[in-house]
Design a protein around this motif. Structure first.
Motif, short mmCIF file in Angstrom:
data_model
loop_
_atom_site.label_atom_id
_atom_site.label_comp_id
_atom_site.label_asym_id
_atom_site.label_seq_id
_atom_site.Cartn_x
_atom_site.Cartn_y
_atom_site.Cartn_z
N GLU A 90 -47.22 -53.15 -14.49
CA GLU A 90 -48.68 -53.01 -14.34
C GLU A 90 -49.04 -52.11 -13.16
O GLU A 90 -50.12 -52.24 -12.59
N GLU A 139 -52.29 -50.29 -13.42
CA GLU A 139 -53.50 -51.10 -13.54
C GLU A 139 -53.72 -52.02 -12.34
O GLU A 139 -54.85 -52.38 -12.03
N SER A 140 -52.66 -52.41 -11.66
CA SER A 140 -52.78 -53.36 -10.55
C SER A 140 -52.67 -52.65 -9.21
O SER A 140 -51.65 -52.02 -8.90
#
Length: 543
Positions: free
Chosen positions: A481, A484-485
């Motif tokens: 991720e 996205e993170s």
């Protein structure tokens, strides 16, 4: 009458003197007796007497003559001498027999005395043997440290009960006490802990056992008791064991415990699974077995998977798969990571998550590691690529595994400089000095060293500076991720800052798309692996 007495006297004197002359005047005396007048009875007596006198008078001289010859003959002297010798021998024999009898009496007396003494000591020794037997029996049934009944006694006791319920007690973080204060102080703590258990159950119909180092079991056998009753008892016991502090090395310590209740067989196994469930629930420390935990199913699956592993090892169905690792700048394959797989009888391939955690709890894990080392090194012996093999802390602590690895180096010396050893960073490095020494030896031979799964679980930046590393592999949980993170991005960036400063290579795991690959390249990550570049396979992808 006077004449008769005189006749008898003559015969007696002749016999005593052995002289027949005494009988010469006998005829005159006999005639006087014969010519006298008598009554009828007297006459009968006189007739009888005269018959005897006449017989003796006629034959006595011959008797005396023969008797004298016998008494004066050499035969008599010989007989007398023989009798004397016999008497002497008889006397000697009597003395010998008497001595023998006395000796035998003494021997019998001594034998009886010896037997009595022996019986006394046998009785004494028998008493010692009985005491030793009782002591050995106690040792076999009781824990030597706490005096509680041990695991052997538990197994025997529970097998005889119809509907037992057990309370399994585990001391939280007992290992910290043992490691920090040492075994002697930890033992004293366990003794006090066990005494508190015994005190609490002094008036209960329950049996207390020490099962292992920091695990204790209470077995309840009353048929009327329910899980709810045992839960109330467990709550009271929890207060008794934890509210009052323990004196450990003159320092007062409080402890926490976890307690599992189970009435489902196998009791210890189901209770142990409940303890594991408690560890996932930080606010709960007392829990009873419930079907919702699927504990029995887990136990069944463990047994089934162990058998599958055993069969796979026997049938040579533990195989290495190889996943490519690429250079993020050139996008070329530069090496491969060997990953273990298990092939079922129907050719289905199981990933390690399905069997390796179970294998690590059995002796089969050693065999799997041995096979992976041997097969992987043999496979790359005639290929130009670098490759890596995973090593856990268990492997580092196993001298046989190290011996097998060095044996493969001797068989295939050409692969040593193309091999990277990946240390699983998710496992705590329990013996840093041993690891550092082994890494030093491997690097002398030409091997590369990397830490695997960095950023997960037991991440420790100190390991980067203490170990002479060549590569760091960033855990896939951060990479998945990363686009996205923000938190994952910052974590990876912080890791890369230290890695770049140390001048070592980096590998990002679980790269699944192009955007992640580009972002990692911008961050300075040098290598990557993941399904986006290639899945693990039994044969390598040569580009």
């Amino acid at each position: 009458t006077k004449t008769i007495h005189m006749v008898i006297n003559r015969f007696l004197q002749a016999k005593r003197m052995l002289d027949s002359d005494y009988l010469k005047q006998l005829t005159e005396s006999v005639n006087k007796i014969k010519n006298a007048s008598y009554n009828k009875n007297q006459q009968a007596y006189i007739d009888t007497l005269l018959i005897h006198v006449n017989f003796l008078n006629e034959n006595y001289p011959l008797y005396i003559k023969v008797f004298s010859e016998i008494m004066n003959s050499p035969l008599r002297n010989s007989l007398e001498k023989t009798q004397q010798q016999f008497n002497i021998l008889a006397e000697d024999d009597f003395t010998y027999l008497n001595t023998l009898a006395i000796s035998l009496f003494i021997l019998i007396f001594l034998a009886l005395l010896g037997i009595s003494i022996l019986l006394f000591y046998l009785k004494k020794d028998n008493k010692k043997l009985l005491m030793l037997h009782d002591k050995l029996n106690f040792t076999l049934q009781h824990d030597s440290l706490t005096g509680l009944l041990n695991r052997n006694s538990y197994d025997a006791f529970v097998s005889q009960q119809e509907q037992p319920i057990i309370l399994l007690i585990n001391i939280s973080k007992f290992k910290n006490i043992n490691d920090f204060y040492g075994a002697d102080i930890a033992d004293k703590f366990l003794i006090e802990f066990s005494q508190r258990i015994l005190t609490q159950f002094k008036h209960h119909s329950a049996s207390c056992f020490r099962i292992s180092g920091d695990e204790f079991t209470i077995v309840f056998t009353e048929k009327k008791q329910t899980i709810e009753d045992i839960t109330l008892i467990a709550q009271q016991l929890n207060k008794h064991l934890t509210e009052k502090s323990y004196n450990i090395a003159n320092i007062k310590h409080t402890i926490s415990i976890n307690m599992a209740i189970s009435d489902q067989k196998p009791l210890l196994e189901t209770a142990d699974m409940v303890l594991k469930e408690i560890k996932l629930k930080p606010r709960i420390n007392i829990l009873h077995y419930s079907e919702q935990y699927n504990i029995k199913e887990q136990l069944h699956n463990n047994i089934k998977m162990t058998q599958i592993l055993h069969d796979a090892l026997n049938d040579n169905r533990i195989i290495p798969y190889f996943q490519p690792i690429i250079d993020l700048k050139t996008r070329e394959i530069v090496k491969y990571e060997a990953l273990v797989r298990l092939k079922l009888k129907d050719d289905t391939i199981l990933p390690p998550i399905k069997f390796l955690p179970i294998a690590q709890k059995t002796p089969l894990y050693y065999e799997i590691t041995r096979i992976m080392i041997s097969k992987t090194i043999a496979y790359f012996s005639d290929k130009p690529y670098r490759f890596s093999i995973n090593f856990s802390m268990t492997d580092f602590e196993n001298d046989e595994i190290i011996k097998i690895l060095l044996g493969q180096f001797s068989a295939y010396p050409e692969v040593v400089t193309r091999l990277d050893i990946e240390i699983l960073e998710s496992e705590k490095l329990t013996d840093m000095n041993r690891v550092k020494h082994f890494i030093s030896e491997l690097k002398k031979l030409g091997c590369g060293i990397s830490i695997d799964d960095f950023g997960s679980g037991y991440s420790n930046f100190t390991n980067l500076t203490e170990l002479d590393l060549d590569i760091l592999k960033i855990d896939g949980s951060l990479i998945k991720e990363i686009t996205e993170s923000t938190e994952h991005y910052k974590t990876v960036k912080a890791i890369m800052g230290l890695v770049n400063e140390m001048g070592i290579e980096s590998i990002a795991e679980f790269v699944q798309d192009e955007s992640s690959a580009q972002l990692l390249t911008k961050m300075g990550v040098t290598h990557a692996q993941g399904y986006y570049f290639g899945k693990p396979d039994a044969e390598i992808i040569e580009l």
